[in-house]
Structure formats: structure tokens, C-alpha cells
Write an enzyme that holds these catalytic residues in place. Structure first.
Site, mmCIF file in Angstrom:
data_model
loop_
_atom_site.group_PDB
_atom_site.id
_atom_site.type_symbol
_atom_site.label_atom_id
_atom_site.label_comp_id
_atom_site.label_asym_id
_atom_site.label_seq_id
_atom_site.Cartn_x
_atom_site.Cartn_y
_atom_site.Cartn_z
ATOM 1 C CG HIS A 112 74.095 -73.038 4.249
ATOM 2 N ND1 HIS A 112 73.727 -74.406 3.741
ATOM 3 C CD2 HIS A 112 72.726 -72.719 4.971
ATOM 4 C CE1 HIS A 112 72.664 -74.903 4.084
ATOM 5 N NE2 HIS A 112 72.155 -73.851 4.869
ATOM 6 C CG ASP A 127 68.924 -71.898 7.210
ATOM 7 O OD1 ASP A 127 69.859 -72.270 6.767
ATOM 8 O OD2 ASP A 127 67.743 -71.951 6.628
ATOM 9 C CG ASN A 157 74.067 -76.599 1.255
ATOM 10 O OD1 ASN A 157 74.770 -76.230 2.147
ATOM 11 N ND2 ASN A 157 73.033 -75.905 1.045
#
Lengths: 443, 336
Positions: free
Chosen positions: A65, A319, A97
Site C-alpha cells: 500500500h 502487505d 485502496n
């Protein structure tokens, strides 16, 4: 600098793509691997003395991310990429996202523009949304996102609950030959859960997320994969049951792949209540150990490691999920999930090698050839002619994690203060040094 | 006030019992998991002295004169808060109470901010209730002030656990081989969790009784992990209460039905309400407890709650005594 040549001398070269392991030199010219072998000399080339170091293909991260646009207080593409380079990564896939989310070609192009401007030395590959606004209702224009450069589709933390929508998404993805990357979670079953459903959750009075919440979705997705012929990639898989489901699916010849995270391979749910060296009675409720999927039981870790060893698990993905201090400095139940993972991934994973749980070669395959096979973009190898993405590693060097030194804005890690053995010494991306440790000997 | 002044032999000799408290090491009271048998017994011994004070016409003693005790409740409560405040006042402390459900906390002030404000006001102990499990641990780590946990989420309610066991001992004497049944919403109950820890020293049997949907999945493994062999789980209340000495009923919140954890109140009442016909299957001298607040007619029938077997009023009185004992130990001397 890109056109100048670079010579790596006396490295222990491990290329999981060719199964080669030798001590020798690597010559890089014009951003590509020119040749590997012994006693290579190149007049005028910058030379790295890599004796004692391992040279392997640059690490590839299928799941991170970067937070930009929309959450620049947590991370930017520039800071995220710098952290990735320090972690040994030359290619990273960023999840959609953001705010706005990556659900149309315009925003994907925007992210790629920022990436080429602010982070030219890390290849950043965007993952597109499956549904508009990640709301789970209407499919995005998947062909348009594919042409904009998306390497797969995912609604990540808000997995598509509607099975029909997911089935349609897979039919479209199958035609594009791109993977559906699913964060597998039945949100009706996990709803309100804060950590792994088990004895630690009871001890702490926190609501549990059962392993079944993940396994139900893995099973559903495998059934849809069989129905549609799409490529399914189960990301950050965390349970023994999921591992068995993927193993069975692979045996049946389905196009299923999966990855696991460094933290799910090395930390159990007990870490939530117990920080190393704290008195037995001081329950930690450590929000830095709050992550989704949650840290699981020792039996799950054992099964994941078996999955890596027998090839069920294709890749290890960070992640990397940076958050602000305020989002973690609060009650466990109110804390946001995620771990800032780029900069500790290799050191943490080396603990599995040092304890003999997995071999170094297997670990490196999970960080290079494994994810490269899923991306199908020719990366993850040291073959002459390949883009010169190379990571130099010192597997024996000990260091202590200190979040104050992080290049990532995210200081949220359960590994702060941990002594790790295994350090990324340099990262070379397209022939350029994107990161190097002070100890790198270069002339 | 130094310990010697608050200890027997000086101003409070006549008002307080005099057990040695030298081995008391707790700066905070967060849960009963780190209370030894000796420490639990010490609380009870001091609490017995406090019960005597509570029987007097003039209940006030000067033990904590000059000390300030703050209550900070992030979750509505009337009973526990009143009990703690009364305990502090009977010991002569000044009290301030912050209703954090309505104050700046509701406007987005963080937990740690609110607590730092209290610390800056230099209170001697903070009695804290919070809807999130673990919140008092954050407080204890962040502040120099002593923290007394008055209930955190589904995690712990140590003063309730202590007053429950104190009440059991008061009624039964030695608890060895006695059988206590806790029936109700075990999953969400901090009272049950603190009782599990608190009762482990006394050689008694503790039966947790609830429908399977109100027992957390990891409970058997947790009991095994900590060798809490005195605890068993039973889904059938009629079997659970056979030969029981005490039955403790827990409050059932109405939301449990809305979220589907129980299919209907009627079914819950049929299976788990403590009422006279249920007690016909128990020992004739079985006693009944409830930590309050009660949903009369749901988990307990009024005739039992106010009947001769009920210890509910004693629990309330003992609650003040036990909390006086805790405040004395925490704020009374050198352990600050």
C-alpha cells in the site's frame, strides 16, 4: 548513470530462475545484465566488491500500500518506494485502496505519472479495483484498467461478497489473462473481530476472527476459478485450512496461486498480548500487532511453512501497510490494521532460514521467481539480457530494527527493537543503485 | 501521607485492621490474573475491617485524607462508580469524577490525552472504566498515576471479581470443594473472566454455563493454557446447578438477540433464567448472586432476586468494603 556500466565482483550468485548457484561476477550495461561469470573485468565500470554477499534477482512484492493519492500522511509513492528499495525490492504492486481508489484509467495513469516522477528507481505496478469505489456492486472497466497498466484486480480489504459479481469479474479477468488477487474474508463471519479467534482473544476480551472466515472465501474463489477458468491469486493467506484448499486446487490443475506475509510466517497471535521481555502480567494489547488477516496460531504457521516447502505457496508478499502514529496509539479495538513491512521483510524472513525451517534458495524463490511467474513479465532472473534488477544480501549481518530509521512514513511494526540477522546491502534497479547500505564497498 | 501514618499505630489504629501489607507489590489493579492467593486474602482481610467501619453510624475515617481519587468513566455506569466514590469518601479522600461519555472525549479527544490531563491535575489514583478491552493497560503504561480498572470491555472487572469471592467466602467460609455456577453471557462478560482468575486459588469448582453461542471458541484452550483446571463449561443449566453452592446469574443485554446470538428471549429464559422452579432442582440452601444491573424477568426472576437465597444486596455492600481495601492498598502509602 543509467548508461554507465556496473560490475559486481565475487558475489555468491543465486538465481532461482535457472537454479544456478555460483560465486562470480555480474556485469551490467545499459540497464541490463550483460554477462555473468568468473574474472570479468570492465574498464571504467563502477565496481562493487560483493565478496561475502549474495546476489539474487531483485525482490518483487505482489502486495503493498503506497497510500497516494489520498493518504499522504501515511505514505507517499516516494517514501514507499524508498522503503521498498531499502527492503531489496525492485518491483512492487500497489493495492488500489487509495482515495480515490484505482477504479478508472485516469487515476491509474495519475499514479503511474507520480511513480515515474517521484520513484523512477522502483518499478511500481498498480493493481486495479474489481468494483467501482471498491463497493462490491458494479464491475470496473477491466479492459481499460488493463490497458492502463494494471497487473491484476483486487478490492483488497473490502473483498467482493457478492458471489455473482465475483464470478463476472473472473470471467472478464480470464479473457484479459490477468489474475484476480483476493483478500479472502467472509465479512459476515469476521464482522467486529479484532484478532485471531483463539485462546489469546479470550484472554484479552477481544472478539475473534475465525480461520473459517478466510477459508470460506478461499473455497468460494477456487470454485469460481474452476467455473470461469480465471487465474486466482489468494493474497496474504494465513491459515492451515486455506493452505490445504490451495494445495488441493493446484493438484486438480486449477490456475490458483497464493502468497503469505513475513509477519504471518513468524508471529503468532500471542504477540498481541506479549511483547518480548515484558513482565508476564503486563498485557500488551499491542496495536502494532493488529493486522488483517490476523496473526494466527503456531499450527497455522507450521502449515504455511509446509506450504512454502512443498510449493503450494508461490510467493511472499509484504502487505506493507503504513499508518500514522495516531491510528495506532489508541485502544486495540479502535486501532487500524496493518504493518509497515518493506524494511524488515528480508531480515524477518531470514529467521526462518537460520532456524532451518526453509532453505535460502526457497526463500529467494518466493521473493523473486515466484511472484515473477504470477506477473508474467520476464522479471525475477539474472539471465543475460534481463533488466538488471539485482539485490545484494548479507545473510549473516545482525542489526536491530529501529523505526526511527525507517524510510517509510509508517512506523507501525511489531518488529521494532527486534534483533534480525540478514540485511539488504544494496538494491540495483534497471542497472542503477536504488539503495545501498553504508557497508557497501563500491569503487 | 506516608505509609506509617496510614498504618496501624498512628491516627488510624482504631479504624483499620493491621495486617502486614509489605508484600503488596501492585501499583495498579488491572485484573486478578497477577494476584497471588496471599494478595487476594490480604484484600479480603482488610475488607473485613472495612465492613466493620461500614456498620458504624459515622463511617468516615481519615486514612486517605489529602488524597485525591478520580473516577473516569468512558462508559455509562451508576453502581460501580457510586461504589468507588463512596469507598474513597469513607476513607477521607477527595474525589472528582469525569464523565468521559459526555466530555471532550466524545468530541474526539484521545484516551491518552484525556488521561494526561488527569495526571496533570495530580490525582493519586484513577479509577477507570472503558468500553474497549485493554484501555486501562494503555493508561497504566502511559501515566505515572495508579490505575484501578473498573471494567474494560469484555476483558476484566477485578473489583467485582474480588467482591464476588469475598461474598462467597463470607457465606460459605472455606471455599474448598465448593461449587459455583456462573450462568449467562460468558462471551461478553468481564465479570466472568475476572472470577475465573480470582477463584483459582481456592480449591473450588467453577462452572461456566451458557448456550454455545455465548461461549467464546477459544475458552477451553485458554483454560488449558493457564491450567485453570477448576473451571468447566456446561451448556445445560439444570445439570450445571446440581449440587451447586452458589449460582451467579449474569446480565443479558438485549442486543444479543438482535445480533442473533440468542434466537429469542423466550428461548433464553426457558434455558437459562434463574427462577424458583429452576432452583427446585438445586440444593435447598443454594445461594444466588448477580453483579447487577439486573434485567429482572430475563436472566433472573424477581422472586429469586429479592428472595431469601439472594446475596445481591450483600454484594453491593461488600463492593464498597472491597473497594475501600483496594484504595487503601493502592493510594494509602508507599506503593504510590
Amino acid at each position: 548513470m543509467k548508461d554507465s556500466s556496473l560490475l559486481i565482483k565475487n558475489a555468491r550468485i543465486i538465481d532461482p530462475a535457472t537454479d544456478a548457484e555460483e560465486t562470480g561476477d555480474i556485469l551490467i550495461a545499459e540497464g541490463k545484465i550483460s554477462k555473468t561469470g568468473n574474472d570479468i573485468s570492465a574498464a571504467g565500470a563502477a565496481t562493487i566488491d560483493a565478496s561475502g554477499l549474495i546476489a539474487c534477482p531483485g525482490f518483487i512484492d505482489l502486495h503493498c500500500h503506497l497510500r497516494q493519492p489520498g493518504y499522504e500522511n501515511k505514505e507517499t509513492i516516494a517514501t514507499g518506494a524508498a522503503a521498498a528499495a531499502r527492503g531489496g525490492y525492485t518491483t512492487i504492486c500497489c493495492m488500489p485502496n487509495t482515495n480515490p481508489p484505482l477504479d478508472n484509467a485516469g487515476i491509474v495513469n495519475h499514479v503511474r505519472d507520480i511513480a515515474s516522477r517521484d520513484a523512477p528507481l522502483v518499478r511500481i505496478l498498480p493493481v486495479g479495483c474489481i468494483t467501482g469505489g471498491r463497493a462490491g456492486r458494479e464491475l470496473v472497466n477491466m479492459a481499460e484498467l488493463a490497458s492502463a497498466g494494471c497487473i491484476g484486480f483486487s478490492d483488497d480489504g473490502s473483498p467482493v461478497s457478492d458471489t455473482r459479481i465475483m464470478s463476472l469479474a473472473m470471467e472478464n479477468a480470464a479473457v484479459l489473462d490477468l489474475p484476480i488477487i483476493d483478500h479472502c474474508e467472509d465479512i459476515n463471519l469476521s464482522q467486529g473481530g479484532h484478532m485471531n479467534d483463539g485462546w489469546v482473544a479470550v484472554r484479552l476480551g477481544l472478539k475473534g476472527i475465525p480461520a473459517a472466515a478466510e477459508e470460506i472465501m478461499v473455497a468460494r474463489d477456487i470454485a469460481l476459478c474452476e467455473l470461469t477458468g480465471a487465474r486466482l491469486h489468494v493474497t496474504h493467506m494465513s491459515t492451515a485450512g486455506s493452505t490445504q484448499l490451495v494445495r488441493d486446487a493446484k493438484q486438480r490443475g486449477l490456475k490458483v496461486t497464493c502468497d503469505v506475509t513475513p509477519h504471518n510466517l513468524t508471529l503468532t497471535h500471542e504477540r498481541v498480548m506479549k511483547v518480548q521481555d515484558t513482565p508476564r502480567t503486563a498485557l500488551a494489547y499491542d496495536t502494532n500487532a493488529r493486522v488483517n488477516p490476523p496473526l494466527r496460531s503456531p499450527a497455522d504457521i507450521e502449515a504455511l511453512i509446509r506450504g512454502i516447502t512443498d510449493g503450494t505457496i508461490d510467493a511472499i508478499a509484504t502487505d506493507h501497510a503504513p499508518h500514522t502514529i495516531e491510528e495506532k496509539l489508541c485502544e486495540f479495538e479502535n486501532a487500524i490494521s496493518g504493518i509497515s513491512g518493506f524494511e524488515t521483510a528480508f531480515g524477518v524472513l531470514m529467521s526462518l532460514v537460520h532456524t532451518g525451517s526453509i532453505s535460502l534458495k526457497t526463500l529467494l524463490a518466493c521473493l523473486t521467481t515466484g511472484p515473477a511467474k504470477i506477473l508474467q513479465n520476464g522479471t525475477g532472473t539474472l539471465r543475460p539480457g534481463a533488466r538488471a534488477d539485482i539485490t545484494l544480501l548479507d545473510t549473516e549481518r545482525e542489526w536491530t530494527v529501529d523505526v526511527k530509521d525507517f524510510l517509510s512514513k509508517g512506523r507501525n511494526t511489531p518488529f521494532n527493537g527486534c534483533k534480525l540477522k540478514g540485511l539488504v546491502v544494496a538494491t540495483i534497479s534497471g542497472g542503477c543503485l536504488s539503495f545501498h547500505h553504508d557497508s557497501l564497498r563500491i569503487s | 501521607m506516608s505509609l506509617s501514618e496510614s498504618r496501624p499505630g498512628t491516627a488510624t489504629r482504631e479504624t483499620l485492621p493491621g495486617p502486614s501489607i509489605d508484600f503488596w507489590k501492585h501499583r495498579h489493579v488491572l485484573d486478578l490474573d497477577d494476584f497471588s492467593r496471599e494478595e487476594t486474602d490480604l484484600v479480603f482481610e482488610i475488607a473485613e475491617g472495612m465492613v466493620e467501619i461500614l456498620d458504624r453510624d459515622v463511617k468516615k475515617v481519615p486514612t486517605l485524607r489529602g488524597k485525591t481519587i478520580a473516577t473516569m468513566f468512558f462508559e455509562p455506569s451508576t453502581r460501580t462508580r457510586a461504589s468507588f466514590e463512596l469507598a474513597a469518601k469513607y476513607l477521607g479522600a477527595d474525589t472528582i469524577s469525569l464523565d468521559a461519555t459526555k466530555s471532550s472525549v466524545a468530541k474526539g479527544e484521545s484516551l491518552i490525552d484525556s488521561l494526561r490531563t488527569l495526571q496533570a491535575l495530580e490525582v493519586d489514583a484513577i479509577i477507570m472504566r472503558h468500553p474497549c478491552s485493554g484501555a486501562p493497560y494503555i493508561a497504566a503504561r502511559s501515566l505515572d498515576t495508579s490505575i484501578i480498572n473498573a471494567g474494560d470491555g469484555c476483558h476484566a472487572h477485578p473489583s467485582q471479581g474480588l467482591l464476588d469471592i469475598f461474598t462467597m467466602k463470607q457465606q460459605l467460609g472455606d471455599l474448598k470443594d465448593r461449587k459455583v455456577v456462573i450462568v449467562g453471557d460468558i462471551m461478553h462478560s468481564r465479570v466472568a473472566r475476572s472470577n475465573i482468575w480470582g477463584t483459582r486459588h481456592y480449591g473450588m469448582k467453577l462452572v461456566l454455563c451458557a448456550p454455545p453461542t455465548l461461549i467464546p471458541h477459544g475458552l477451553p484452550e485458554m483454560l488449558e493454557k493457564y491450567s485453570l483446571n477448576h473451571v468447566t463449561i456446561e451448556h445445560n443449566l439444570d445439570s450445571a446447578i446440581e449440587n451447586a453452592d452458589i449460582i451467579m446469574s449474569l446480565r443479558l443485554q438485549k442486543e444479543r438477540q438482535q445480533s442473533g446470538l440468542i434466537s429469542s428471549l423466550r428461548e433464553y429464559i426457558q434455558g437459562y433464567q434463574i427462577n424458583m422452579s429452576r432452583l427446585a432442582g438445586a440444593k435447598p440452601d443454594v445461594l444466588v448472586m448477580h453483579p447487577g444491573p439486573m434485567n429482572e424477568g430475563t436472566e433472573i426472576s424477581p422472586d429469586v432476586a429479592y428472595g431469601t437465597r439472594s446475596l445481591i444486596e450483600q454484594q453491593v455492600t461488600n463492593g464498597v468494603a472491597v473497594r475501600m481495601a483496594l484504595l487503601y492498598l493502592i493510594a494509602g502509602g508507599k506503593n504510590r
